[in-house]
Design an enzyme around this catalytic site. Structure first.
Site, PDB file in Angstrom:
ATOM      1  N   GLU A 125       0.777  -1.232   0.000  1.00 54.74           N
ATOM      2  CA  GLU A 125       0.000   0.000   0.000  1.00 54.74           C
ATOM      3  C   GLU A 125       0.812   1.288   0.000  1.00 54.74           C
ATOM      4  O   GLU A 125       0.335   2.316  -0.461  1.00 54.74           O
ATOM      5  CB  GLU A 125      -0.933   0.000   1.223  1.00 54.74           C
ATOM      6  CG  GLU A 125      -1.939  -1.125   1.251  1.00 54.74           C
ATOM      7  CD  GLU A 125      -2.929  -1.054   0.095  1.00 54.74           C
ATOM      8  OE1 GLU A 125      -3.297   0.070  -0.300  1.00 54.74           O
ATOM      9  OE2 GLU A 125      -3.318  -2.117  -0.416  1.00 54.74           O
ATOM     10  N   SER A 391     -48.125 -32.528  36.114  1.00 53.50           N
ATOM     11  CA  SER A 391     -47.716 -33.193  37.355  1.00 53.50           C
ATOM     12  C   SER A 391     -46.335 -32.774  37.846  1.00 53.50           C
ATOM     13  O   SER A 391     -45.978 -33.054  38.992  1.00 53.50           O
ATOM     14  CB  SER A 391     -47.748 -34.712  37.167  1.00 53.50           C
ATOM     15  OG  SER A 391     -49.074 -35.153  36.964  1.00 53.50           O
TER      16      SER A 391
END
Length: 794
Positions: A125, A391
């Site tokens: 770059e 239950s």
């Protein structure tokens, strides 16, 4: 004559000429000044025009620069800039569960970024990075010439500092004003920061594609490793991606990525950073890329748990900006291994469902699965589904009875019972007649057997004896917060509507010996710098006396050994728990635990459709519970047996399950815990013990009659004796006492009629209803609304 400068100006002697000569020369002399004067004037005008244009351009340039500079951050603001950082969510063992971000970024110091990565980025770059001051004028001219000759843009001129500038402060619009701003910011950045600082910021700020911002995210995304572990081949590839993350992504365009990698390696050779041999070696390495992950808002790990902590705690407390940009460190209670086991186990359900796992000693949520597929349904059934537990609610009814002085060895009837609700809205008689799942009745049974085998009529009688207010009070003390708990006898059969998380919290009281726990999911929240923002720990409060909790837990262990929960047995571990099934087989449950772990499994359809005939909690939920817990115990350090504190005021008693007396040799026996001093003192008269001794036992099991029984039979509860035994019963005994036993005539089953219920008995409705819940579409819409509300999505 001396030859000096002045001779140049000495007049020459005139010569005689003809008229034509004079005319010709005169014309020549007159025309020459006119031509030279015109050209001079033209040149002067052109020069003035150029100067004017330059002046105008300079003024315009100054104005543009001043205008651009006026909108840019100051040096102080630039120095104090803080980039967006991902919030990291960890499990209890510091494993990363997920990252929450707008830009997926975790900051890495330059010292932890390998030199090959730094040099690869510079070579790719900005090879003049260490020599320019933000702008590379030589590079600009070179790029202009190369692009001019190529007829297209093949080379850029933006320096690393320029790229950092627009990453930090600018948009991606391609305008002259943005380039001016970029140049100004680049110069300012170079004044504030050293080259090393700029390079560190650059490598942490740039975008590498697929939601990965910065070198840390990129390293994990593409190679599943830390930046410090990157080699030359990997570094060159990552450095090459930056120019066009979507164009050069190796996950979609491996050929382009390879070509770009070769370019970067070539640039590194050209700059003298590596040798040609090293470049060739790096090119030959075959890279292993990871698969793409889902966006952060989709929560690829533990999605229901992450959504739970996000919308219930993190976003309301800190807001979207802090959560998605502030780099928080969220340390949760979740165990990823246990969570994965839960997610795998829930696949065993044919319906929808939920699994919740809690540490009963602390309240820490170890696993939470709110459904089979988060992408298909955001509805978290672990925390949002209010369902009838059936239950599986009975243990709280029986615990309330123990608090009233009843014991597991006491007796209660399992026989038909009915309650008159008067005239309904249709003008018909409304009779509530709770029945057993098997449609059979056992007559007189111990409370132990009534709960172990889940006899409904016995549970209703125990609730009637205990009183509904006492049961509701106990449920609240155990941690139930649901507003859907009915104040009538149907509560005995689990007609309340509660969540799986509530059930897990309540069952933890049995596991830890009587303390209510507060479930929590986050241990600690801190900043990226380590500052602790909030911290959580166990919150326990007394629910019931220790002896009551231990006694009920021992009864629930028998449920798994020989009752409805046998499919939940985990080899090598003591297990307690209870099954639950609702009318019409719409919901199935198993709730219970092993030492150090409480788990609830719920199964049911969102549209309330039946799970199918015989789809009970023991058949549907218990096997899934067993499969999950069998895996979970491998990841957790747990005891195999429940520990009973030495100071606990309980006695381990071997009793006959049928009679409740101390076990004789032929008894169906089991060991349960009873509060100290409450165990029977005599041996079971049904299987060899003496009836005389049994009758004189001050702690003998008692026959309990509900107010409804007293009304129907016309017998006060205090006068009801234990059942008599027949000759055949005595013959079946393995050992007979020396003295002649007393024979009693077994009372005939009474004929039950439906007279009005006694005063003070709250009668249930015949058909308890489920509270309305949002439809799947409403849930999805609400989820998307929350994302927009907190600015997480558009």
């Amino acid at each position: 004559m001396k030859n000096n400068i002045f001779n140049f100006f000495k007049k020459k002697q005139p010569q005689r000429t003809t008229k034509n000569d004079r005319t010709s020369r005169g014309t020549s002399r007159r025309s020459a000044p006119r031509k030279s004067g015109f050209l001079g004037k033209l040149a002067l005008i052109l020069a003035f025009f150029v100067i004017f244009l330059f002046a105008v351009a300079s003024v315009v340039g100054v104005l543009l620069i001043r205008d651009a500079a006026s909108t840019l951050p100051s040096l102080e603001e630039m120095a104090n800039y803080e980039p967006d950082l991902s919030t990291i969510v960890y499990d209890r063992n510091e494993k990363v569960i997920t990252r929450l971000f707008h830009e997926n970024r975790t900051w890495v110091p330059l010292s932890q970024i390998p030199l090959v990565m730094q040099e690869a980025s510079i070579a790719a770059e900005d090879s003049a990075f260490y020599s320019h001051r933000g702008l590379d004028f030589v590079g600009i001219i070179r790029a202009f010439w190369v692009n001019f000759r190529s007829g297209k843009t093949v080379q850029g001129a933006s320096t690393i500092t320029q790229q950092l500038a627009w990453n930090l402060f600018l948009t991606k619009e391609k305008t002259l004003q943005r380039k001016i701003k970029e140049a100004i910011l680049s110069v300012r950045l170079e004044k504030i920061y050293s080259k090393e600082q700029i390079l560190e910021m650059y490598l942490n700020m740039i975008y590498f594609g697929h939601g990965a911002w910065g070198i840390h995210s990129a390293s994990l995304l593409y190679f599943n490793k830390e930046p410090s572990e990157l080699d030359l081949s990997e570094a060159a590839l990552l450095a090459g991606i930056v120019k066009g993350p979507e164009y050069y992504t190796p996950l979609r365009h491996p050929e382009r990525a390879s070509e770009r990698q070769a370019y970067v390696l070539g640039r590194m050779v050209h700059e003298g950073m590596i040798t040609p041999e090293q470049a060739q070696g790096a090119r030959r390495i075959e890279l292993d890329f990871q698969t793409l992950k889902k966006p952060a808002i989709m929560f690829d790990e533990a999605p229901y748990f992450i959504a739970h902590i996000l919308f219930e705690q993190l976003l309301p407390t800190y807001g979207s900006d802090m959560v998605y940009r502030g780099g928080l460190r969220v340390h949760t209670t979740l165990d990823l291994d246990v969570q994965h086991a839960a997610e795998e186990s829930i696949k065993g359900l044919k319906s929808e469902g939920a699994i919740v796992a809690i540490d009963p000693g602390t309240g820490e949520i170890l696993a939470m699965v709110g459904g089979k597929d988060f992408e298909q349904s955001k509805f978290n059934r672990a925390t949002q589904a209010f369902r009838q537990p059936g239950s599986s609610f009975k243990p709280f009814v029986y615990t309330a009875a123990l608090m009233k002085g009843l014991r597991p060895v006491d007796h209660v009837l399992d026989a038909p019972v009915s309650y008159d609700n008067g005239i309904d809205e249709r003008g018909e008689r409304d009779i509530w007649e709770p029945g057993n799942y098997t449609k059979e009745y056992k007559g007189e049974v111990t409370l132990l057997q009534a709960l172990v085998h889940s006899y409904n009529t016995s549970a209703v009688r125990v609730a009637h004896i205990t009183g509904i207010p006492g049961i509701i009070d106990l449920a609240r003390r155990f941690g139930f917060t649901s507003p859907h708990i009915p104040n009538d006898l149907s509560l005995a059969l689990g007609s309340a509507n509660v969540t799986p998380l509530e059930m897990a919290s309540a069952y933890s009281v049995f596991a830890n010996g009587g303390s209510r726990i507060q479930p929590y999911s986050i241990r600690r929240v801190s900043t990226a710098a380590g500052e602790v923002l909030e911290q959580y720990g166990p919150t326990l409060s007394p629910a019931v006396p220790e002896e009551i909790a231990l006694s009920m837990r021992s009864v629930l262990m028998e449920v798994v050994r020989s009752g409805t929960g046998t499919r939940a047995r985990v080899p090598g571990y003591e297990v307690f728990g209870k099954t639950g099934t609702t009318n019409g087989y719409t919901d199935a449950w198993f709730a219970g635990g092993v030492p150090g772990l409480v788990v609830v499994v719920y199964a049911g359809n969102d549209d309330n459709k039946s799970l199918g005939k015989t789809a009970t909690g023991g058949v549907i939920a218990a096997p899934v519970w067993q499969a999950f817990v069998s895996k979970a115990v491998k990841y957790l350090t747990l005891r195999e047996n429940f520990e009973v504190p030495e100071e606990a005021m309980v006695d381990a008693v071997t009793i006959c399950k049928d009679s409740g007396f101390l076990s004789a040799e032929g008894c169906p026996s089991t060991v349960i815990l009873l509060p100290s001093g409450e165990a029977p003192l005599s041996t079971c008269p049904l299987h060899g013990g003496s009836w005389i001794m049994a009758e004189s036992d001050t702690n003998e099991p008692r026959m309990l009659l509900s107010p409804r029984d007293e009304e129907v039979l016309g017998v006060p509860a205090q006068m009801a004796g234990l059942y008599s035994i027949s000759v055949s019963d005595m013959t079946a005994a393995t050992a007979l006492p020396a003295e002649e036993p007393l024979f009693y005539e077994r009372p005939q089953a009474p004929s039950f009629a439906p007279p009005p219920a006694p005063t003070g008995a709250k009668k249930p409705t015949s058909t308890p209803t489920r509270p309305r819940e949002r439809t799947p579409k409403e849930i999805e819409d609400r989820f998307q609304e929350l994302l927009k509300e907190y600015g997480i999505s558009d």
